[in-house]
Write a protein that holds these residues in place. Sequence first.
Motif, PDB file in Angstrom:
ATOM      1  N   GLY A  90       1.681  -9.633   0.702  1.00 18.80           N
ATOM      2  CA  GLY A  90       2.805  -8.793   0.149  1.00 18.80           C
ATOM      3  C   GLY A  90       3.267  -7.909   1.287  1.00 18.80           C
ATOM      4  N   VAL A  91       2.639  -7.462   2.078  1.00 18.45           N
ATOM      5  CA  VAL A  91       3.409  -6.650   3.311  1.00 18.45           C
ATOM      6  C   VAL A  91       4.134  -7.539   4.345  1.00 18.45           C
ATOM      7  CG1 VAL A  91       3.118  -5.045   5.101  1.00 18.45           C
ATOM      8  CG2 VAL A  91       1.824  -4.772   3.062  1.00 18.45           C
ATOM      9  N   LEU A  92       3.507  -8.474   4.856  1.00 17.93           N
ATOM     10  CA  LEU A  92       3.872  -9.477   5.862  1.00 17.93           C
ATOM     11  C   LEU A  92       5.045 -10.392   5.149  1.00 17.93           C
ATOM     12  CD1 LEU A  92       1.197 -10.460   8.147  1.00 17.93           C
ATOM     13  CD2 LEU A  92       2.816  -8.729   8.598  1.00 17.93           C
ATOM     14  N   ASN A  93       4.676 -11.002   4.173  1.00 18.35           N
ATOM     15  CA  ASN A  93       5.725 -11.997   3.300  1.00 18.35           C
ATOM     16  C   ASN A  93       6.891 -11.036   2.977  1.00 18.35           C
ATOM     17  OD1 ASN A  93       4.157 -14.074   3.926  1.00 18.35           O
ATOM     18  ND2 ASN A  93       4.202 -14.821   1.907  1.00 18.35           N
ATOM     19  N   GLY A  94       6.733  -9.927   2.560  1.00 14.91           N
ATOM     20  CA  GLY A  94       7.812  -9.116   2.019  1.00 14.91           C
ATOM     21  C   GLY A  94       8.639  -8.700   3.354  1.00 14.91           C
ATOM     22  N   GLN A  95       7.956  -8.593   4.337  1.00 13.57           N
ATOM     23  CA  GLN A  95       8.894  -8.312   5.760  1.00 13.57           C
ATOM     24  C   GLN A  95       9.169  -6.813   5.656  1.00 13.57           C
ATOM     25  OE1 GLN A  95      11.845 -10.945   7.369  1.00 13.57           O
ATOM     26  NE2 GLN A  95      10.558 -12.670   6.282  1.00 13.57           N
ATOM     27  N   LEU A 101      -7.827  -6.625   1.269  1.00 11.39           N
ATOM     28  CA  LEU A 101      -7.001  -5.863   2.253  1.00 11.39           C
ATOM     29  C   LEU A 101      -6.208  -7.104   2.946  1.00 11.39           C
ATOM     30  CD1 LEU A 101      -7.664  -3.083   2.254  1.00 11.39           C
ATOM     31  CD2 LEU A 101      -7.570  -3.109   4.558  1.00 11.39           C
ATOM     32  N   PRO A 102      -6.660  -8.358   3.478  1.00 10.69           N
ATOM     33  CA  PRO A 102      -5.654  -9.228   4.027  1.00 10.69           C
ATOM     34  C   PRO A 102      -4.883  -9.585   2.957  1.00 10.69           C
ATOM     35  CG  PRO A 102      -8.107 -10.032   4.142  1.00 10.69           C
ATOM     36  CD  PRO A 102      -8.209  -8.482   3.823  1.00 10.69           C
ATOM     37  N   THR A 103      -5.229  -9.787   1.686  1.00  7.15           N
ATOM     38  CA  THR A 103      -4.425 -10.371   0.629  1.00  7.15           C
ATOM     39  C   THR A 103      -3.460  -9.445   0.559  1.00  7.15           C
ATOM     40  OG1 THR A 103      -6.101 -11.540  -0.448  1.00  7.15           O
ATOM     41  CG2 THR A 103      -4.302 -11.005  -1.754  1.00  7.15           C
ATOM     42  N   GLY A 104      -3.505  -8.242   0.352  1.00  4.91           N
ATOM     43  CA  GLY A 104      -2.431  -7.254   0.149  1.00  4.91           C
ATOM     44  C   GLY A 104      -1.489  -7.328   1.432  1.00  4.91           C
ATOM     45  N   PHE A 105      -1.960  -7.482   2.533  1.00  3.59           N
ATOM     46  CA  PHE A 105      -1.153  -7.175   3.828  1.00  3.59           C
ATOM     47  C   PHE A 105      -0.610  -8.509   4.265  1.00  3.59           C
ATOM     48  CE2 PHE A 105      -1.236  -7.497   8.422  1.00  3.59           C
ATOM     49  CZ  PHE A 105       0.043  -6.530   8.619  1.00  3.59           C
ATOM     50  N   GLU A 106      -1.037  -9.880   3.965  1.00  6.56           N
ATOM     51  CA  GLU A 106      -0.444 -11.102   4.407  1.00  6.56           C
ATOM     52  C   GLU A 106       0.378 -11.420   3.187  1.00  6.56           C
ATOM     53  OE1 GLU A 106      -3.334 -13.928   5.191  1.00  6.56           O
ATOM     54  OE2 GLU A 106      -4.267 -12.699   6.862  1.00  6.56           O
ATOM     55  N   ILE A 122      12.174 -15.306  -1.982  1.00  3.63           N
ATOM     56  CA  ILE A 122      10.938 -15.088  -2.574  1.00  3.63           C
ATOM     57  C   ILE A 122       9.711 -16.109  -2.035  1.00  3.63           C
ATOM     58  CG2 ILE A 122       9.702 -15.800  -4.831  1.00  3.63           C
ATOM     59  CD1 ILE A 122      12.791 -15.743  -6.057  1.00  3.63           C
ATOM     60  N   THR A 123       8.518 -15.154  -1.969  1.00  2.00           N
ATOM     61  CA  THR A 123       7.536 -16.074  -1.180  1.00  2.00           C
ATOM     62  C   THR A 123       6.218 -15.981  -2.182  1.00  2.00           C
ATOM     63  OG1 THR A 123       6.837 -13.743  -0.235  1.00  2.00           O
ATOM     64  CG2 THR A 123       8.041 -15.517   1.174  1.00  2.00           C
ATOM     65  N   VAL A 170      -1.881  -3.267  -0.950  1.00  2.00           N
ATOM     66  CA  VAL A 170      -0.531  -3.375  -0.532  1.00  2.00           C
ATOM     67  C   VAL A 170      -0.003  -1.856   0.026  1.00  2.00           C
ATOM     68  CG1 VAL A 170       1.858  -4.071  -0.747  1.00  2.00           C
ATOM     69  CG2 VAL A 170      -0.167  -5.408  -1.796  1.00  2.00           C
ATOM     70  N   LEU A 171      -0.383  -1.078  -0.908  1.00  2.00           N
ATOM     71  CA  LEU A 171       0.121   0.516  -0.519  1.00  2.00           C
ATOM     72  C   LEU A 171      -0.480   0.820   0.715  1.00  2.00           C
ATOM     73  CD1 LEU A 171       1.462   3.045  -1.154  1.00  2.00           C
ATOM     74  CD2 LEU A 171      -0.393   3.371  -2.985  1.00  2.00           C
ATOM     75  N   LEU A 172      -1.819   0.565   0.896  1.00  2.00           N
ATOM     76  CA  LEU A 172      -2.431   0.931   2.227  1.00  2.00           C
ATOM     77  C   LEU A 172      -1.617   0.580   3.392  1.00  2.00           C
ATOM     78  CD1 LEU A 172      -6.260   1.412   1.486  1.00  2.00           C
ATOM     79  CD2 LEU A 172      -4.743   3.088   1.958  1.00  2.00           C
ATOM     80  N   THR A 173      -1.746  -0.917   3.425  1.00  4.65           N
ATOM     81  CA  THR A 173      -1.275  -1.616   4.537  1.00  4.65           C
ATOM     82  C   THR A 173       0.259  -1.605   4.417  1.00  4.65           C
ATOM     83  OG1 THR A 173      -1.405  -3.659   3.307  1.00  4.65           O
ATOM     84  CG2 THR A 173      -3.271  -3.095   4.608  1.00  4.65           C
ATOM     85  N   ALA A 174       1.130  -1.385   3.657  1.00  6.71           N
ATOM     86  CA  ALA A 174       2.464  -1.204   3.839  1.00  6.71           C
ATOM     87  C   ALA A 174       2.799  -0.115   4.851  1.00  6.71           C
ATOM     88  CB  ALA A 174       3.252  -1.147   2.406  1.00  6.71           C
TER      89      ALA A 174
END
Lengths: 349, 349, 349, 349
Positions: free
Chosen positions: B158-163, B151-156, B286-287, B182-186
């Motif tokens: 993917g979601v946070l870096n993707g802003q 979950l932190p991997t998808g969120f940090e 790109i991150t 990512v889908l859950l935390t997006a």
Amino acid sequence: MKALVYHGPGKKSWEEKPKPGITEATDAIVKIYKTTICGTDLHILKGDVPEVTDGRILGHEGVGIIEEVGTAVTDFKKGDRVLISCISSCGKCEYCKKGMYSHCTKGGWILGHLIDGTQAEFVRIPFADNSLYHIPENVDEEAVVMLSDILPTGFECGVLNGQIKPGDTVAIVGAGPIGLAVLLTAQFYTPSLIIMVDVDDYRLQETMKFGATHTINSQKEDAVAKIFELTEKKGVDVAIEAVGIPATFELCESIIAPGGHIANIGVHGKSVALHLETSWSKNITITTRLVDTVTTPMLLKTVSSKKIDPTKLITHHFPLQNIIEAYDTFQNAARDKTLKVILTNDSEK
Amino acid sequence: MKALVYHGPGKKSWEEKPKPGITEATDAIVKIYKTTICGTDLHILKGDVPEVTDGRILGHEGVGIIEEVGTAVTDFKKGDRVLISCISSCGKCEYCKKGMYSHCTKGGWILGHLIDGTQAEFVRIPFADNSLYHIPENVDEEAVVMLSDILPTGFECGVLNGQIKPGDTVAIVGAGPIGLAVLLTAQFYTPSLIIMVDVDDYRLQETMKFGATHTINSQKEDAVAKIFELTEKKGVDVAIEAVGIPATFELCESIIAPGGHIANIGVHGKSVALHLETSWSKNITITTRLVDTVTTPMLLKTVSSKKIDPTKLITHHFPLQNIIEAYDTFQNAARDKTLKVILTNDSEK
Amino acid sequence: MKALVYHGPGKKSWEEKPKPGITEATDAIVKIYKTTICGTDLHILKGDVPEVTDGRILGHEGVGIIEEVGTAVTDFKKGDRVLISCISSCGKCEYCKKGMYSHCTKGGWILGHLIDGTQAEFVRIPFADNSLYHIPENVDEEAVVMLSDILPTGFECGVLNGQIKPGDTVAIVGAGPIGLAVLLTAQFYTPSLIIMVDVDDYRLQETMKFGATHTINSQKEDAVAKIFELTEKKGVDVAIEAVGIPATFELCESIIAPGGHIANIGVHGKSVALHLETSWSKNITITTRLVDTVTTPMLLKTVSSKKIDPTKLITHHFPLQNIIEAYDTFQNAARDKTLKVILTNDSEK
Amino acid sequence: MKALVYHGPGKKSWEEKPKPGITEATDAIVKIYKTTICGTDLHILKGDVPEVTDGRILGHEGVGIIEEVGTAVTDFKKGDRVLISCISSCGKCEYCKKGMYSHCTKGGWILGHLIDGTQAEFVRIPFADNSLYHIPENVDEEAVVMLSDILPTGFECGVLNGQIKPGDTVAIVGAGPIGLAVLLTAQFYTPSLIIMVDVDDYRLQETMKFGATHTINSQKEDAVAKIFELTEKKGVDVAIEAVGIPATFELCESIIAPGGHIANIGVHGKSVALHLETSWSKNITITTRLVDTVTTPMLLKTVSSKKIDPTKLITHHFPLQNIIEAYDTFQNAARDKTLKVILTNDSEK
């Protein structure tokens, strides 16, 4: 009027053209007082920018005096001294509202590209209220010419996108006019180290006068090794690509510290290798950007308050009618030690 | 105690190992209650991660109960229920102070990598105060296992870096466990469109239950064309790479809108082509990122307040001693319709 | 050892006290080399800080040499030259993890407040790894004393919270040591205008040497009128309160432009009137902050690279044993034209 | 045409007025289809807004159909269905370029204030290209009326300025229409706790349907005590003032956690006490804002994609000609359990 006209790859001439008139209510006609030549103009002349067609007047930088305005122009009037932005902004579209004028659906970079430009005695400026800026009383007009394109480009695409912070270590790859514009504006944020990388010793030496703390001639030294040595083996916090070829972009990849930012400014002609096999876990950020000129009002304030002196970038002066000679000097930058040239419309004196 | 031990590429066994003890004052020994298997464990078994040597206990995720703490541990005591972070953070170094625990000079990802891991009855956790988290009373332990890494991997990354912002259009390329995280935390940020791209119809169909608004099987459909159709011909605001191969990264490059963000999560084995010849002027970002687990406290709050249900990711359960069988199920994800497996240490009951 | 001891309001003495020893594994004992006096010490002596009790050694600033470290200290050893932060940070709690060390649940501002401080020959520093900083080779120790408190305070509470940007107009209300620390560090971001407001002509005149662009003696001039005149009738983008009384805070409210930031640094003894009847629609931001010293590593880089010279703040020097005399000079700042004093422990020579 | 006309404090009438025409090239004339009444309209009627003079048509919200456009309008044409923003933006001035449309030097909040408004059969909209928005095909027009003012106000002044993040604890003080708009849009960011504070039990009870997690009747309960109890004795991360009186602002001061944000939305008639004697060291941020409506395009996307349903705010419907009755219902909100009313111009059917 006279203008510098593109006639296909390798061909340009200083010739008579009809003086432009208002075509839209939001237009202004500006009498050019001073203009300059951009690296992009050389790209066009090489034939690299196929959208530019035979008969186009080149140039997207300059200052002048308003000659006439359309009926919907409210913020400028005949006689006003103005800075011409290289980017035209309609002020209404989705992108303009986000401050991303470079992608304006009706404007963007069109001057000297899709419509006639500023290397002429007169130019028509669309969306004048959003694409021109008043020149403050006390400000040198030649300094302001540098704000049409080169300074906002270095600042927005390099410094802002690179997120330079006080104390940061910065490498600027490329010491041409754009690299120098980055160097000047990077100092707004007080980095501790600014390393300039280039292959021209004269330019590198000049950068020390502009505020560089270190220089590297990447043809004579191992740039990667030296940068790691200068940065406690971490690499730089910010690497700025101001050339536009694979080798310089990949150099930026090689020298970036974990958590660092690579800001690309260079106009690339081919793809580069992104080494995700090593960088996937390095927490880096890479940005690209066509200048938006959204910081022009802010840059004007820093020039007006003497926090920056863009006239340092100017090495040569010509009368506007000698523009062919000016192109020659600009094209032979190493030979003539050229940075930016200023062309002055004498008829304006 | 029993543990899952790596014996070189392709070789692993469930075998007797000495129970770990405190070696540093900042250590804790945790009795594993529940653990899981990560895609990275499969990479290790393929021999892709050469730092992992013969004899290493695998695993970097799990929850358990504190068995013993070192003298410098102040925030945990015997008997506490804890979440184990996949990233060990010393809390003192330059990177930890910046919240970039992934690059901790003494920690980072070391569990089941450079030191023995969590697929065992007991594990030694270095820097316990900064690398363990108390599990709130009301929270399901299996949900919490998903907070060790995925979950932190998808969120940090993917979601946070993707802003991701409210109203954004998002494409997630890869519908494996990370893509689903990512889908859950997006959805924390209420995008208007979440398009899942994968090649497995079953997984794509499942994503609709997780909140996807559209799915594309990129083997059967032209993903680029469909994404432009879904986004008024603009491309997506955010593209998230959750696979780790050149084709999926380049798909992200093809579908990103001007001003957009590409967030790479995938662990890449080779470089990819960065198409600067088109993207230099697109104002994209790109991150890359190795998860820092700096958002673990925040994610615990969202689980505790029922804003997210990570147990949706769990498809299979096994007793810890059946871990060889669990690996088989996890490796044959398509065959067994596996997302995440939970391994429970029965001796804990 | 000798130390400056508080004995209730108005009473202090330089007297013999037991040399401190390690009490926790994370402690260090530092032999003080140089220290200073803070405005807060004067508040304590007035009795304004009732948590400070009879017998407390005062002082929360200084540099020294490590004498001894606890068993859990890993980053410092006997003989290291160190900067002591005024804020102690455990590095583990919710607030420390967020970079809000000022609210550390076990630390925060405790030195010379809740535990014995630095105006002594030796001091015990809790959480040494997170509360001390190595002094780089080439850096002047007196410059570094300014980084214990005053420079991070001016920078974090004033400059960062005020969000000063290149080209901004800034007013700093109060030209005492804190106001000057703001003035020095504000220039990291290249504002176009820095207006200093005070009632002491000597101090105002000095600020011009520190980089102020304008000064206003608010007892002799109409500060509001003059600031509007200097800012095209808009008010300032950033107003920084560095005094701590209602009149100066309300002055900040009166001079702030729409969209501007008011950053409070002053330690206030009573509430102030927030004029929401006019400011509700002005899009302003007001911040308060106790310094976190989270920027200390960054400030060290700017000192080390000569981007800032904090020794400018130092007006007087005393041997440590003459601290009573130093307090007299510091308390009579107008009479003695005092900014910061340096106290040197001669026994260290 | 018919319109609701202000005739001084306490006096309004539904009467015949001349149909407006184009006066500037950037104007549009909109035939009103649906409009509503705002709390601000009640303030005007009380005489609290002296700039509103006898004869003014009230109203600044609504949707309609373009009847006619000026020659400089490029993005709208006769027949287009449009959302009218309560804020008029010229798109050219310093403030508009920064996205601070509320302070547009030629526009801002002028509708139903300095020029005739939307509670009429027709209205003239200045700067039409920057002040109107196309209504997407699939979107309910009554939902869109909520986007003229109330939703962007709650979102921009409350949610964005409050910087609500996933997992945050939030208190919204005031459960009127604005407080509810905050409540709806706060959920874009998935806070863990949303506590509504009001004095009307019916409204509080309704908020649970809108997503509140807890409610407090501050006349019956000790709001401060209860909020500390709900937040592990820390206070809330974000407190939003949606009333506009000293007591509610000071409640926000009392319940804010260290590091928290107080976002003021309320229109205040007098100053409040800012308790800097306690908050100077609490690292808090206080913001004020007049809505900019810069997020209207984003809000339209969330409505269009069904992420939010603003029609929940609508409790009553009236034909436009019954607007006097509608005002009565809106003014007696507690009696009639009124949130927002919709007025429909029947002549439009």
